[in-house]
Design an enzyme around this catalytic site. Sequence first.
Site, short mmCIF file in Angstrom:
data_model
loop_
_atom_site.label_atom_id
_atom_site.label_comp_id
_atom_site.label_asym_id
_atom_site.label_seq_id
_atom_site.Cartn_x
_atom_site.Cartn_y
_atom_site.Cartn_z
N PHE A 5 -15.97 -62.00 13.14
CA PHE A 5 -17.09 -61.25 13.72
C PHE A 5 -18.24 -61.07 12.74
O PHE A 5 -19.38 -60.84 13.14
CB PHE A 5 -16.62 -59.87 14.21
CG PHE A 5 -16.51 -58.85 13.11
CD1 PHE A 5 -17.62 -58.13 12.70
CD2 PHE A 5 -15.30 -58.62 12.44
CE1 PHE A 5 -17.54 -57.21 11.66
CE2 PHE A 5 -15.21 -57.71 11.41
CZ PHE A 5 -16.33 -57.00 11.01
N LYS A 27 -14.37 -71.37 18.83
CA LYS A 27 -13.80 -70.14 19.39
C LYS A 27 -14.35 -69.00 18.53
O LYS A 27 -13.82 -68.68 17.46
CB LYS A 27 -12.26 -70.20 19.30
CG LYS A 27 -11.53 -69.37 20.33
CD LYS A 27 -11.88 -67.89 20.35
CE LYS A 27 -11.24 -67.11 19.24
NZ LYS A 27 -11.78 -65.71 19.13
N GLU A 53 -14.41 -62.45 19.49
CA GLU A 53 -14.60 -61.78 20.78
C GLU A 53 -15.42 -60.49 20.63
O GLU A 53 -15.82 -59.89 21.61
CB GLU A 53 -13.25 -61.49 21.44
CG GLU A 53 -12.27 -60.63 20.67
CD GLU A 53 -11.43 -61.42 19.65
OE1 GLU A 53 -11.97 -62.29 18.94
OE2 GLU A 53 -10.21 -61.13 19.55
N SER A 109 -9.34 -62.93 8.61
CA SER A 109 -8.55 -62.13 7.69
C SER A 109 -7.37 -62.95 7.16
O SER A 109 -6.99 -63.95 7.77
CB SER A 109 -8.04 -60.88 8.42
OG SER A 109 -7.30 -61.30 9.54
N CYS A 143 -17.44 -60.94 3.54
CA CYS A 143 -16.29 -61.41 2.75
C CYS A 143 -16.65 -61.50 1.28
O CYS A 143 -15.77 -61.60 0.44
CB CYS A 143 -15.84 -62.76 3.26
SG CYS A 143 -17.10 -63.99 3.10
N GLU A 190 -7.93 -54.92 1.62
CA GLU A 190 -9.31 -55.18 2.03
C GLU A 190 -9.69 -54.12 3.08
O GLU A 190 -9.10 -54.08 4.16
CB GLU A 190 -9.42 -56.58 2.65
CG GLU A 190 -10.85 -56.91 3.08
CD GLU A 190 -10.97 -58.26 3.77
OE1 GLU A 190 -10.14 -58.58 4.63
OE2 GLU A 190 -11.92 -58.99 3.44
P1 NAD Z 1 -9.81 -61.74 12.27
O1 NAD Z 1 -8.82 -62.38 11.38
O2 NAD Z 1 -9.39 -60.53 13.03
O3 NAD Z 1 -10.33 -62.80 13.38
C1 NAD Z 1 -10.80 -64.07 13.03
C2 NAD Z 1 -10.63 -65.00 14.23
O4 NAD Z 1 -9.24 -65.17 14.50
C3 NAD Z 1 -11.27 -64.48 15.51
O5 NAD Z 1 -11.85 -65.54 16.21
C4 NAD Z 1 -10.08 -63.90 16.28
O6 NAD Z 1 -10.24 -63.98 17.68
C5 NAD Z 1 -8.93 -64.78 15.83
N1 NAD Z 1 -7.65 -64.04 15.79
C6 NAD Z 1 -7.48 -62.72 15.54
N2 NAD Z 1 -6.16 -62.41 15.56
C7 NAD Z 1 -5.50 -63.56 15.82
C8 NAD Z 1 -4.12 -63.88 15.98
N3 NAD Z 1 -3.17 -62.96 15.86
N4 NAD Z 1 -3.79 -65.16 16.25
C9 NAD Z 1 -4.74 -66.11 16.37
N5 NAD Z 1 -6.07 -65.85 16.24
C10 NAD Z 1 -6.45 -64.60 15.97
O7 NAD Z 1 -11.10 -61.44 11.37
P2 NAD Z 1 -12.36 -60.57 11.72
O8 NAD Z 1 -11.99 -59.13 11.72
O9 NAD Z 1 -13.07 -61.11 12.90
O10 NAD Z 1 -13.30 -60.89 10.44
C11 NAD Z 1 -13.18 -60.21 9.23
C12 NAD Z 1 -12.27 -60.92 8.26
O11 NAD Z 1 -12.74 -62.25 8.01
C13 NAD Z 1 -12.20 -60.25 6.91
O12 NAD Z 1 -10.88 -60.26 6.46
C14 NAD Z 1 -13.10 -61.11 6.04
O13 NAD Z 1 -12.81 -61.06 4.65
C15 NAD Z 1 -12.80 -62.45 6.59
N6 NAD Z 1 -13.86 -63.39 6.25
C16 NAD Z 1 -13.62 -64.28 5.25
C17 NAD Z 1 -14.61 -65.16 4.86
C18 NAD Z 1 -14.37 -66.12 3.75
O14 NAD Z 1 -15.23 -66.92 3.50
N7 NAD Z 1 -13.24 -66.11 3.09
C19 NAD Z 1 -15.86 -65.13 5.50
C20 NAD Z 1 -16.07 -64.22 6.54
C21 NAD Z 1 -15.06 -63.35 6.90
#
Ligand code: NAD
Length: 508
Positions: A161, A185, A188, A238, A293, A394
Amino acid sequence: MTETLEAATAATATTLRHWIAGRPDPTAPTHLLDVHDPATGQIVARAPMATVADTDRAVEAARVAFESWKETSLSQRARIMFAMRELLTRRRDELARIVTREHGKVLSDALGEVARGIEVVEFACGIPHLVKGEYSEGVSGGIDAWSIRQPLGVVAGITPFNFPAMVPMWMFPLAIAAGNTFVLKPSEKDPSAANFIAEAFAEAGLPEGVFNVLHGDAVAVNRLLEHPDVAAVSSVGSTPVARHIYETATRNGKRVQALGGAKNHMVVLPDADMELAADAAIGAAFGSAGQRCMAISVLVAVGDAADELRPRLEERMSKLTTGPGHHETSEMGPLVTAEARDRVADYVAQGEAAGAELVVDGRSLQVDGHADGYWVGPTLFDRVTTDMSIYTDEIFGPVLDIVRVETWDEAMELVNGSEFANGVAIFTNDGGAARRFTHEVEVGMVGINVPIPVPMAYYSFGGWKASLFGDTHMHGMEGVRFFTRAKAVTGRWPDPRHRGVDLGFPQT
Ligand code: NAD
């Protein structure tokens, strides 16, 4: 929210569709998810949650499109990227407003995100040069050898997000320019930027099915991870989700890059310019309400640096304005959801209970006229220790920890002992100390007197350890390699004078 307000927002909220085969998907969704403006709590959009059947339709559209897209000339693919670049540049304000409305970040930050994304589109405009192979004449008698790079097929992009425009743009410009087709994808929580991008691509002349958007949650993701027609998965999120995506997709034979979470340290040596360091720490810790991030969440103060920095931080924090992202005076916006706000507040309580000194507490922040927004103000802890959850986890919110250490070695041990290794910064005026730090630190992206060292589009973005699962980073030449596979060719046009069978390896 009052009933009247709910009715009003329900009436104005946009209902999104998946974008499949060049148009909004006509299939009626079985389930819609509400998307909120984090500054007001109002519903601003509704997104369909993809079923397995929806996912299969999107992948099939991409599979069909791949057959002709991979044969489209490099010049034509580059032309479409140039057109896309022009469109996104012209309409960047619209895209930034969409980002601010659903994510909550301030408009200037959203514009910055769009600008950084466009830089990757610009890089992808050079695709004819980027996928050039190599050629060696005469590797053996009358034999030449060369290498070529070819697209993989259907690529899935799964994005978080916190950068709903930029992170997809880390992936799809190079993937598509290299001849792949793409199923995005998006998160959401802020899904509308993806539809804006899909419409822009259609206007730029991208053939139908080359770029598809599938809204949804784990149902869609898990189907993409196992679908036999998906060749590769590029994801950002994450750490637990990144690990799951990497393990599942590689088990299903796919190429995967899965970027994970972070806990970024900023080391301040006693000789640093303290005004510069304080300004940098404030921007890096509280920009986008800490939901980056590459945000700095731990300030490692060496020697007496903490005593120098703390009053400077407090003074700057007292002047920060938190408010709705579209207000010109706001410097920091809300958290993305009510759950995110509550999680951050819970961590602050844990830090207090564990004995850290809570210097500035942002939990009671109120924003005039926005009682239903998801607010947490800038928060500062001092004397944090490495066993506390506010240090190990985090938090992904506007919380900055000061950890005090005596020596350079202790600082290095702390940074290298972290589970995460996305970004790190050192602030010092000692070039030798900075050079040694750069050499020894086990982190993917390093800043010297730069708090958020995000590489430019022509370098590659990515961390180490639990911040990245897979072998390649995003964009730059690593991105080109991720989205293509190499083929080595050895060829001979027989010299008419050639005769005879040879069963051995050639010796000359
Ligand atoms: P998230 O892990 O909750 O979601 C990321 C994506 O995975 C979304 O599209 C979500 O729909 C999907 N998803 C969520 N749970 C899932 C599951 N159980 N099974 C399959 N797919 C699933 O992350 P978020 O809260 O949207 O974003 C924040 C996180 O992203 C933070 O941890 C941040 O550090 C990380 N991030 C990392 C970088 C990087 O470059 N390393 C960059 C941006 C964000």
